[in-house]
Design a protein around this motif. Sequence first.
Motif, PDB file in Angstrom:
ATOM      1  N   LEU A 143       1.521  -2.773   7.141  1.00 27.47           N
ATOM      2  CA  LEU A 143       2.775  -3.509   7.308  1.00 27.47           C
ATOM      3  C   LEU A 143       3.314  -3.985   5.958  1.00 27.47           C
ATOM      4  O   LEU A 143       4.534  -3.969   5.728  1.00 27.47           O
ATOM      5  N   CYS A 144       2.419  -4.400   5.062  1.00 24.74           N
ATOM      6  CA  CYS A 144       2.877  -4.785   3.717  1.00 24.74           C
ATOM      7  C   CYS A 144       3.463  -3.590   2.984  1.00 24.74           C
ATOM      8  O   CYS A 144       4.456  -3.720   2.253  1.00 24.74           O
ATOM      9  N   PHE A 145       2.874  -2.414   3.159  1.00 19.71           N
ATOM     10  CA  PHE A 145       3.411  -1.202   2.551  1.00 19.71           C
ATOM     11  C   PHE A 145       4.814  -0.910   3.077  1.00 19.71           C
ATOM     12  O   PHE A 145       5.735  -0.610   2.313  1.00 19.71           O
ATOM     13  N   LEU A 146       4.996  -1.022   4.380  1.00 22.78           N
ATOM     14  CA  LEU A 146       6.315  -0.767   4.968  1.00 22.78           C
ATOM     15  C   LEU A 146       7.354  -1.789   4.515  1.00 22.78           C
ATOM     16  O   LEU A 146       8.511  -1.437   4.249  1.00 22.78           O
ATOM     17  N   GLU A 147       6.961  -3.047   4.411  1.00 18.62           N
ATOM     18  CA  GLU A 147       7.881  -4.073   3.918  1.00 18.62           C
ATOM     19  C   GLU A 147       8.263  -3.799   2.465  1.00 18.62           C
ATOM     20  O   GLU A 147       9.400  -4.009   2.064  1.00 18.62           O
ATOM     21  N   ASP A 148       7.291  -3.345   1.673  1.00 19.40           N
ATOM     22  CA  ASP A 148       7.580  -3.027   0.276  1.00 19.40           C
ATOM     23  C   ASP A 148       8.568  -1.873   0.188  1.00 19.40           C
ATOM     24  O   ASP A 148       9.485  -1.891  -0.639  1.00 19.40           O
ATOM     25  N   LEU A 149       8.412  -0.875   1.030  1.00 21.53           N
ATOM     26  CA  LEU A 149       9.368   0.236   1.035  1.00 21.53           C
ATOM     27  C   LEU A 149      10.759  -0.209   1.463  1.00 21.53           C
ATOM     28  O   LEU A 149      11.766   0.277   0.954  1.00 21.53           O
ATOM     29  N   GLU A 150      10.808  -1.133   2.425  1.00 23.40           N
ATOM     30  CA  GLU A 150      12.099  -1.567   2.952  1.00 23.40           C
ATOM     31  C   GLU A 150      12.837  -2.489   1.983  1.00 23.40           C
ATOM     32  O   GLU A 150      14.058  -2.386   1.822  1.00 23.40           O
ATOM     33  N   ASP A 172      -4.119  -2.855   9.477  1.00 26.47           N
ATOM     34  CA  ASP A 172      -2.753  -3.020   9.983  1.00 26.47           C
ATOM     35  C   ASP A 172      -1.910  -3.884   9.051  1.00 26.47           C
ATOM     36  O   ASP A 172      -0.741  -3.588   8.808  1.00 26.47           O
ATOM     37  N   SER A 173      -2.506  -4.947   8.513  1.00 24.47           N
ATOM     38  CA  SER A 173      -1.772  -5.821   7.592  1.00 24.47           C
ATOM     39  C   SER A 173      -1.387  -5.083   6.319  1.00 24.47           C
ATOM     40  O   SER A 173      -0.269  -5.237   5.814  1.00 24.47           O
ATOM     41  N   LEU A 174      -2.302  -4.274   5.792  1.00 21.88           N
ATOM     42  CA  LEU A 174      -1.985  -3.501   4.591  1.00 21.88           C
ATOM     43  C   LEU A 174      -0.857  -2.509   4.858  1.00 21.88           C
ATOM     44  O   LEU A 174       0.037  -2.327   4.019  1.00 21.88           O
TER      45      LEU A 174
END
Length: 89
Positions: free
Chosen positions: A59-66, A55-57
Amino acid sequence: MCLLAFFFFSGRIRLPDDNFQIQLLHYYWLPVITVMAGAYLIAQGFFSVYSMCVDSLFLCFLEDLERNEGTMLRPYYMSGSLWRILNKS
């Protein structure tokens, strides 16, 4: 683990050490149920940690995209393998 505990406490599995004497139990389901509960708790703890990491990975992917655009000024920080797994272009 439950099968091993069942066979051990019912006397069908012997340890290779001849000095160790196991007493046969008349009611061997209680230790088997205890082993089953302990194995479940250990597995649940392991998989909850694993689930939190996944889940943390994500969420980090989504934050990087955003936050980033993939340009030279704001490049993506994710690995190429993660990028390919999610089929992003």
